[in-house]
Design a protein around this motif. Structure first.
Motif, PDB file in Angstrom:
ATOM      1  N   MET A 217     -19.340 -18.152   2.670  1.00 54.40           N
ATOM      2  CA  MET A 217     -20.139 -16.934   2.697  1.00 54.40           C
ATOM      3  C   MET A 217     -19.229 -15.732   2.935  1.00 54.40           C
ATOM      4  SD  MET A 217     -23.404 -18.206   5.004  1.00 54.40           S
ATOM      5  CE  MET A 217     -22.347 -18.620   6.391  1.00 54.40           C
ATOM      6  N   PRO A 218     -19.001 -14.895   1.918  1.00 53.94           N
ATOM      7  CA  PRO A 218     -18.262 -13.643   2.136  1.00 53.94           C
ATOM      8  C   PRO A 218     -19.181 -12.583   2.730  1.00 53.94           C
ATOM      9  CG  PRO A 218     -18.791 -13.903  -0.180  1.00 53.94           C
ATOM     10  CD  PRO A 218     -19.304 -15.129   0.502  1.00 53.94           C
ATOM     11  N   ILE A 219     -18.732 -11.898   3.758  1.00 50.50           N
ATOM     12  CA  ILE A 219     -19.561 -10.945   4.487  1.00 50.50           C
ATOM     13  C   ILE A 219     -18.890  -9.585   4.468  1.00 50.50           C
ATOM     14  CG2 ILE A 219     -20.645 -10.428   6.704  1.00 50.50           C
ATOM     15  CD1 ILE A 219     -20.395 -13.443   7.324  1.00 50.50           C
ATOM     16  N   GLY A 220     -19.643  -8.551   4.069  1.00 51.35           N
ATOM     17  CA  GLY A 220     -19.140  -7.191   4.033  1.00 51.35           C
ATOM     18  C   GLY A 220     -20.125  -6.228   4.661  1.00 51.35           C
ATOM     19  N   VAL A 221     -20.003  -4.943   4.308  1.00 55.00           N
ATOM     20  CA  VAL A 221     -20.873  -3.897   4.841  1.00 55.00           C
ATOM     21  C   VAL A 221     -22.095  -3.787   3.940  1.00 55.00           C
ATOM     22  CG1 VAL A 221     -21.061  -1.463   5.406  1.00 55.00           C
ATOM     23  CG2 VAL A 221     -18.927  -2.679   5.832  1.00 55.00           C
ATOM     24  N   ALA A 222     -23.255  -3.953   4.538  1.00 53.97           N
ATOM     25  CA  ALA A 222     -24.485  -3.841   3.761  1.00 53.97           C
ATOM     26  C   ALA A 222     -25.084  -2.446   3.831  1.00 53.97           C
ATOM     27  CB  ALA A 222     -25.510  -4.866   4.249  1.00 53.97           C
ATOM     28  N   GLY A 223     -24.700  -1.652   4.844  1.00 54.66           N
ATOM     29  CA  GLY A 223     -25.280  -0.321   5.017  1.00 54.66           C
ATOM     30  C   GLY A 223     -24.367   0.783   4.534  1.00 54.66           C
ATOM     31  N   GLU A 224     -24.544   1.959   5.164  1.00 56.01           N
ATOM     32  CA  GLU A 224     -23.768   3.123   4.754  1.00 56.01           C
ATOM     33  C   GLU A 224     -22.307   3.029   5.176  1.00 56.01           C
ATOM     34  OE1 GLU A 224     -25.771   6.369   6.518  1.00 56.01           O
ATOM     35  OE2 GLU A 224     -27.597   6.166   5.327  1.00 56.01           O
ATOM     36  N   GLY A 225     -22.047   2.279   6.230  1.00 54.79           N
ATOM     37  CA  GLY A 225     -20.677   2.168   6.702  1.00 54.79           C
ATOM     38  C   GLY A 225     -20.323   3.259   7.681  1.00 54.79           C
ATOM     39  N   GLY A 226     -19.047   3.307   8.009  1.00 52.86           N
ATOM     40  CA  GLY A 226     -18.555   4.279   8.971  1.00 52.86           C
ATOM     41  C   GLY A 226     -17.354   3.711   9.698  1.00 52.86           C
ATOM     42  N   GLU A 227     -17.145   4.190  10.915  1.00 51.96           N
ATOM     43  CA  GLU A 227     -15.998   3.731  11.693  1.00 51.96           C
ATOM     44  C   GLU A 227     -16.375   2.491  12.503  1.00 51.96           C
ATOM     45  OE1 GLU A 227     -12.986   5.275  15.239  1.00 51.96           O
ATOM     46  OE2 GLU A 227     -14.470   6.632  14.352  1.00 51.96           O
ATOM     47  N   VAL A 228     -15.543   1.458  12.401  1.00 53.18           N
ATOM     48  CA  VAL A 228     -15.788   0.223  13.145  1.00 53.18           C
ATOM     49  C   VAL A 228     -15.466   0.466  14.613  1.00 53.18           C
ATOM     50  CG1 VAL A 228     -15.135  -2.192  13.437  1.00 53.18           C
ATOM     51  CG2 VAL A 228     -15.293  -1.202  11.132  1.00 53.18           C
ATOM     52  N   THR A 229     -16.424   0.179  15.491  1.00 48.24           N
ATOM     53  CA  THR A 229     -16.221   0.378  16.926  1.00 48.24           C
ATOM     54  C   THR A 229     -15.874  -0.908  17.656  1.00 48.24           C
ATOM     55  OG1 THR A 229     -18.602   0.112  17.290  1.00 48.24           O
ATOM     56  CG2 THR A 229     -17.767   2.353  16.960  1.00 48.24           C
ATOM     57  N   ARG A 230     -16.392  -2.061  17.193  1.00 51.10           N
ATOM     58  CA  ARG A 230     -16.136  -3.333  17.862  1.00 51.10           C
ATOM     59  C   ARG A 230     -16.044  -4.459  16.846  1.00 51.10           C
ATOM     60  NH1 ARG A 230     -20.665  -4.636  21.988  1.00 51.10           N
ATOM     61  NH2 ARG A 230     -21.905  -4.150  20.132  1.00 51.10           N
ATOM     62  N   VAL A 231     -15.144  -5.399  17.082  1.00 48.91           N
ATOM     63  CA  VAL A 231     -15.083  -6.656  16.338  1.00 48.91           C
ATOM     64  C   VAL A 231     -15.210  -7.760  17.371  1.00 48.91           C
ATOM     65  CG1 VAL A 231     -13.742  -8.132  14.801  1.00 48.91           C
ATOM     66  CG2 VAL A 231     -13.621  -5.642  14.555  1.00 48.91           C
ATOM     67  N   LEU A 232     -16.229  -8.575  17.257  1.00 46.33           N
ATOM     68  CA  LEU A 232     -16.618  -9.484  18.334  1.00 46.33           C
ATOM     69  C   LEU A 232     -16.222 -10.935  18.112  1.00 46.33           C
ATOM     70  CD1 LEU A 232     -20.174  -8.025  18.881  1.00 46.33           C
ATOM     71  CD2 LEU A 232     -18.068  -7.422  20.061  1.00 46.33           C
ATOM     72  N   VAL A 233     -15.666 -11.293  16.956  1.00 41.01           N
ATOM     73  CA  VAL A 233     -15.326 -12.698  16.683  1.00 41.01           C
ATOM     74  C   VAL A 233     -13.913 -12.783  16.125  1.00 41.01           C
ATOM     75  CG1 VAL A 233     -17.715 -13.388  16.277  1.00 41.01           C
ATOM     76  CG2 VAL A 233     -16.310 -12.600  14.362  1.00 41.01           C
TER      77      VAL A 233
END
Length: 397
Positions: A97-113
């Motif tokens: 499963m490839p996962i990307g941005v589904a919404g408008e996007g912006g600046e990434v604030t946290r990566v949790l995994v």
């Protein structure tokens, strides 16, 4: 006179007792010894020639038996032999499963995994800044409250008009207008609520979430990175952690494959073997390589790394065939063959087609019925028609 002449003649003959007598005797002994030596040499030569010839052994005697080679033979019968197809290929996630941005996007604030993390369905993998979108949502919430207040006022005025219409203080037309105003206010509430729900949904899409439970394989995003719908894949996941091997097989081997047959997979650089089964057989053959893909389903294991190389042994079925040790099967320019014995214990060449080769031996696909006496040792030193002395070996020996 005659007496004198005789006497004179005897005096003229050399005397045996003079100084020449020993020399004459020596010459006689030397001649005699030479003659004796010559006779001895002749006799010895004749005896040596006569003694060197061994008497001919009778046909079928002990001497004849010593020249017949002794060989080991067996009657193989027919055994159930597993048909094994071996191939190579790469490991992969069964459902990636490839996962990307589904919404408008912006600046990434946290990566949790991190890669290798197990996640549940809907779990947040990374978050995008939503400060602007949060303010928009609050504004829409206020608009909903305003619309709800307008709807309540419209409903109150309509209730009063309905009470006064019976007394004649309000006309029927005024009542209809107030009813329409009330309905419009209610519609405005629904519009405002829908706009708020849309904003909240957009904000939720700023959270990059796992679409299903599984294993995170890769991560391509860091905090502070600007992402959008065009940023591509940020995470890759294996649904449920399920793995597979994509085995490349020839066109002939593909024809023997069926879904559900067991398989054994060994990654390169590892001695560990993983059991699985064929869950998909490709319906097409590559026209360039003349190969197809067989997909073997595997349970998750840390040693199974997607992208790695592995070998697979696929059990494509079983068949009854003679099973011989490798020493019994010979090969030359004409192909594979074995030696079988006829009724006179004479070796006869028999061409065979080799099937599966395993630790148990060599399966003979064609050329033997299984009832023949097959030479299993010393066959390389035999010639067709040569008589042998067979020693029977049991099939299981």
């Amino acid at each position: 006179m005659e007496y004198e002449a005789k006497a004179i003649g005897e005096e003229d003959r050399p005397a045996l007792t003079g100084p020449e007598a020993p020399a004459r005797r020596r010459r006689k002994w030397i001649v005699a010894a030479g003659l004796l030596l010559l006779v001895a040499i002749v006799v010895g030569f004749l005896m040596s020639r006569g003694g060197g010839e061994a008497p001919a052994a009778p046909e079928g005697g002990a001497a004849g038996n010593s020249q017949v080679p002794r060989v080991t033979v067996m009657v193989p019968g027919r055994e159930s032999v597993q048909s094994v197809v071996t191939g190579t290929g790469s490991l992969a996630a069964r459902r990636e499963m490839p996962i990307g941005v589904a919404g408008e996007g912006g600046e990434v604030t946290r990566v949790l995994v991190e890669p290798g993390s197990w996640v549940r369905e809907g779990q947040v993998l990374a978050s995008v800044d939503r400060s602007v979108q949060a303010q928009t949502a609050e504004s829409l919430e206020a608009q909903v409250r305003v619309a709800q207040a307008d709807a309540r006022i419209a409903q109150t005025e309509l209730d009063r008009s309905q009470q006064l219409v019976g007394r004649g203080f309000v006309s029927k037309a005024d009542l209809d207008r107030k009813t329409a105003t009330r309905d419009s206010a209610r519609a405005g509430v629904r519009v405002a609520e829908a706009q708020l729900a849309e904003a909240r949904a957009r904000n939720r899409r700023l959270d990059i979430r796992a679409p299903a439970a599984g294993l995170v394989l890769t991560r391509s995003v860091e905090p502070g990175q600007i992402v959008s719908s065009g940023s591509g894949t940020l995470f890759r996941m294996a649904m449920g952690g399920q793995m597979e091997m994509r085995v490349q097989l020839s066109e002939s081997d593909m024809a023997r494959m069926t879904v559900g047959v067991p398989a054994e997979v060994t990654p390169v650089g590892s001695t560990q073997t993983f059991r699985g089964e064929v869950w998909q057989v490709s319906p097409v053959i590559d026209p360039d390589t003349r190969q197809g893909i067989v997909r073997v389903a595997l349970s998750y294991d840390s040693a199974l790394r997607p992208g790695g190389f592995a070998t697979a042994r696929i059990l494509s079925g079983a068949r009854a065939a003679p099973l011989l040790p490798e020493s019994a099967v010979l090969s030359d320019a004409e192909g594979n063959y074995v030696y079988v014995l006829d009724a006179k214990n004479q070796a006869q060449r028999r061409s065979v087609t080799v099937g599966e080769v395993s630790d148990a031996g060599v399966a003979i696909a064609d050329g033997l019925a299984g009832t023949e006496r097959v030479v299993v040792s010393a066959g390389a030193f035999l010639n067709p028609g040569q008589k042998v002395d067979p020693t029977l070996r049991k099939t299981g020996g």
